[in-house]
Design an enzyme around this catalytic site. Structure first.
Site, mmCIF file in Angstrom:
data_model
loop_
_atom_site.group_PDB
_atom_site.id
_atom_site.type_symbol
_atom_site.label_atom_id
_atom_site.label_comp_id
_atom_site.label_asym_id
_atom_site.label_seq_id
_atom_site.Cartn_x
_atom_site.Cartn_y
_atom_site.Cartn_z
ATOM 1 N N PHE A 42 5.196 -4.871 -4.784
ATOM 2 C CA PHE A 42 5.965 -4.505 -3.587
ATOM 3 C C PHE A 42 5.098 -3.610 -2.716
ATOM 4 O O PHE A 42 4.653 -2.554 -3.157
ATOM 5 C CB PHE A 42 7.254 -3.764 -3.963
ATOM 6 N N ASP A 73 -2.184 0.785 -3.864
ATOM 7 C CA ASP A 73 -0.969 1.210 -3.183
ATOM 8 C C ASP A 73 -0.255 2.236 -4.064
ATOM 9 O O ASP A 73 0.364 1.892 -5.066
ATOM 10 C CB ASP A 73 -0.088 -0.017 -2.924
ATOM 11 N N LYS A 131 6.362 8.363 0.765
ATOM 12 C CA LYS A 131 7.390 8.942 -0.118
ATOM 13 C C LYS A 131 7.149 10.418 -0.459
ATOM 14 O O LYS A 131 7.262 11.267 0.411
ATOM 15 C CB LYS A 131 7.488 8.092 -1.392
ATOM 16 N N THR A 145 1.908 4.995 18.878
ATOM 17 C CA THR A 145 2.313 6.177 19.654
ATOM 18 C C THR A 145 2.325 7.439 18.787
ATOM 19 O O THR A 145 1.691 8.429 19.123
ATOM 20 C CB THR A 145 3.706 5.971 20.289
#
Lengths: 500, 500
Positions: free
Chosen positions: B217, B326, B357, B381
């Protein structure tokens, strides 16, 4: 809208702004116009060239950590106030770019300061929730107070997301889910669809597409990026979905002079849209949705008429494609209406409207049928940030109390009229002054001159940003008043006078 | 790591936890173990079933605005403290899920409260900058204080982003840019590449791929989603890139009993990885990068051995593919080391390490060669939020001052040992207890039973989360101490005893 722009142009030609003829008496000129209730600074105050020595030292330090080639200068946000951005060298500049159009009511507005100092809000800042599972008590109320109180007509539902790219990515996903559900006739996928979806294959991961426009900008994550077509440097080397891209009308200015040509150009683009929808359908990659900005901002502040958007919306509907209006940059009041697409005057202008920037949180409004009927399809850990909704509620209160939408219209008159005057005075440098509200832009003769002009204006105390290949976009906050506009025009005039 | 896990298992079998035999004297049992310095609650305190009436009323209200099917209950974050999450009905629960593993040091930690109440920080909350252009003065210092002070060995550069998906999306883009630059031999694209990139076509938008793993994931935006392979509901109906997916080792438990089989399984998966890299290269979609989680979290807390990761890293290097680890869920200390990939003991474990997280901001560390040599290629941005970096600095100070990494190891011993005991006691319900630090999981006999068990535990005062098809993942904060673990085990035992 094109004709609307033109009539404003006529109305404003004889308006209030009297050019300052290269005057350097900036602070004085401004202070005369200042109203008493304002606590912000009198005007720009420059101590060094920008970036100054402190900025340069910090830039060197940050350069050891990450790419700093896009860095302008370091800011002293504590000292910044209202329309004035102060840098770490003590330079105070009138901000007509506002963090890429993302500061709604200026720096350190007391109403926003209060959100942070109010002890009742403390826990919201300290404990960021997984909003999709464990929202705070006040979340529905803040949505009603905030986003839903400014929902475009016909929208009752809204999904928050952390930024503009995530807003559009998830809006695209909602469109794909809606499209496939419609194709199936119901929401229950086959076992084959379920299995293949996990391994990136059809029919679970179908070949669907989103149609976008040349010059459009919708974000930089890989779904969004496949619909972004502004600068090569944003897309080069990154794989893309094979999605169709239509031409966006290239209107000729002054609009009054080219009415027939511009109408023809818009017709040509719409025909191309319809051709592409048919062609991609035949290719086996049906156009599930069409995405467009009401004004192409990053792409160069490109306009099309209300008639163009009306017909585009009808084409999308005819072909069963969703119509997504991306108001990430245009939303929030600076065009003189809260949403730029309201200028089209349509009863049913969109299926989804995405936002971010001045709304302080990303997200999108959507029609009922774009809500997946199962949990966790549109989901991630944070799904926005409730403190952003708290700030937004206060921004909207200030907008109402201070009638800022009217302010934007008044200031916009001054700005656009001033830009018309400047382009008349410097025809070798400027052309195509255009705008709605304070959402204005002007073209400079070439990219290099544009970039020099921006730096020159900055050293005179005005922060500006470019867009497209040779445009300058003006993106002041909603609290930018007539006297700020005049001050800006004086300094811009000054910078232009200096250009050789 | 598999063998490491096993040796911990042996070491812990005879550890401290004495099961409470279905005891309901929860608060008492816990308070005995509580140390004086703690100001948090004594234990769970339940007033209603969860969700209670106030939650249900709010859920109805929010349901008029957006999809609420994934909603658990509404929280009273003001009343929540340390390891205890309080809901709007006054139920106080021990939180072993922590907002999907994203609360590092518990609710309302005084050090984090101080970040908000410190008047020097006020302007950072009120004025969100466009970080890539106009960062605040303190930004480099906060990066040095924070992210860079915990950078994995060999990393000196870091890019912040607003969330985990944006972190991975931009890491993928950095990988593609690096790969094409390497292919070209320099960074200057041809005019054809520049032109075609804007219209989604090769060679400007090349056919490159990222190899990922079944059960992995990596986020839900469309680049990330093409590397996510957990649940159909997350991917169904959304178009995907044609990127290769390798099998992730399915280890058999107990690991000690299946050493040979598991080694063979890992070998099979690695062979498949190498085959896929070759195959996708031949297809004209070269594998520019390989992405993997050190522990597949959302996919079911799936482990592989350090040997597997060592060989995988070597395969990526051999084929010229970047290796992206990851650590969005695993990073931040809960495995007993700050980064889970440190358990591999490699000198050069990764090219890029992404996080979010518990780190409170998204982003990624990267080797020098993954920095694009031109501005605005990795850009948006906001590019994160400096207030998140301010919170992180304080979290890291608390971690050091309170020696929380050692705490995690001690608590992890208690937890994992307790889970071994419980699975021995309820073999018809539980299996495969596994974990590193407090990052633990256990399998339940089927999905339906798992879901019921989670709800039962919640009504007894413990918040848990599922993962994979039939696992429960335990994700306490780093301040979860031995007595919290014992309390959790008691209540979990209680819930299990209640299962028919």
């Amino acid at each position: 809208m094109a004709s609307r722009l033109y009539s404003r142009c006529l109305a404003l030609r004889s308006s209030v702004w009297v050019s300052a003829q290269g005057s350097r008496h900036i602070s004085q000129a401004a202070s005369v116009k200042k109203t008493l209730e304002e606590s912000e600074y009198d005007g720009p105050h420059m101590k060094t060239a920008v970036p100054g020595p402190v900025s340069l030292a910090l830039q060197k330090q940050l350069g050891e950590i990450q790419n700093v080639q896009s860095l302008n200068f370091f800011c002293d946000y504590e000292e910044s106030k209202g329309n004035y951005l102060v840098d770490v060298d003590g330079n105070r500049m009138l901000d007509v770019y506002t963090q890429i159009a993302s500061i709604p009511i200026g720096y350190n507005h007391p109403a926003l300061v209060k959100v942070v100092t109010d002890p009742h809000n403390l826990s919201a800042f300290v404990n960021r929730p997984a909003l999709g599972m464990l929202p705070p008590r006040m979340f529905p109320e803040k949505l009603l107070d905030g986003l839903l109180s400014v929902a475009p007509k016909g929208f009752k539902r809204v999904q928050t997301m952390a930024c503009g790219s995530c807003a559009n990515e998830n809006a695209y996903k909602a469109i794909f889910i809606w499209y496939r559900t419609k194709q199936r006739g119901h929401s229950n996928a086959t076992p084959e669809e379920m299995t293949t979806s996990v391994i990136n294959q059809a029919p679970g991961c179908p070949e669907l597409s989103i149609l976008s426009f040349m010059g459009g900008f919708h974000g930089r994550t890989m779904g969004c990026l496949s619909t972004t077509h502004t600068k090569a440097i944003q897309k080069l080397d990154v794989p893309s979905f094979d999605w169709p891209m239509a031409p966006f009308p290239k209107l000729r200015y002054p609009l009054s002079q080219y009415e027939r040509e511009n109408a023809q150009e818009e017709k040509r683009c719409l025909e191309e849209v319809e051709d592409l929808i048919v062609k991609w359908g035949e290719k086996g990659k049906p156009v599930a949705g069409v995405v467009i900005e009401p004004i192409q901002a990053e792409g160069g502040d490109n306009y099309a008429s209300a008639d163009f958007f009306r017909k585009l919306r009808a084409i999308a509907k005819k072909h069963g494609s969703a119509f997504l209006v991306d108001e990430v940059q245009t939303g929030g009041g600076s065009t003189g209406l809260f949403w730029a697409h309201q200028h089209w005057g349509l009863d049913d202008p969109a299926d989804i409207v995405s936002f971010s920037k001045k709304l302080l949180t990303g997200g999108y409004f959507y029609k009922d049928e774009f809500e997946p009927d199962k949990p966790m399809r549109i989901f991630n850990t944070w799904m926005g940030d409730p403190t952003r909704n708290m700030f937004l509620s206060e921004v909207l209160k200030v907008m109402r109390a201070e009638n800022l939408m009217d302010q934007v219209k008044r200031t916009g008159h001054v700005m656009l009229n001033g830009l018309y005057d400047l382009q008349a005075r410097y025809p070798h440098l400027l052309s195509k002054a255009r705008g709605l509200g304070t959402f204005c832009a002007i073209d400079v003769k070439d990219e290099d001159t544009r970039n020099k002009l921006i730096l020159k204006a900055r050293n005179k105390g005005v922060v500006l940003g470019g867009c497209g290949t040779q445009s300058i976009r003006f993106r002041p906050a909603l609290v930018f008043k007539e006297h700020h506009a005049q001050l800006f025009l004086n300094i811009f005039n000054d910078a232009l006078a200096d250009m050789k």
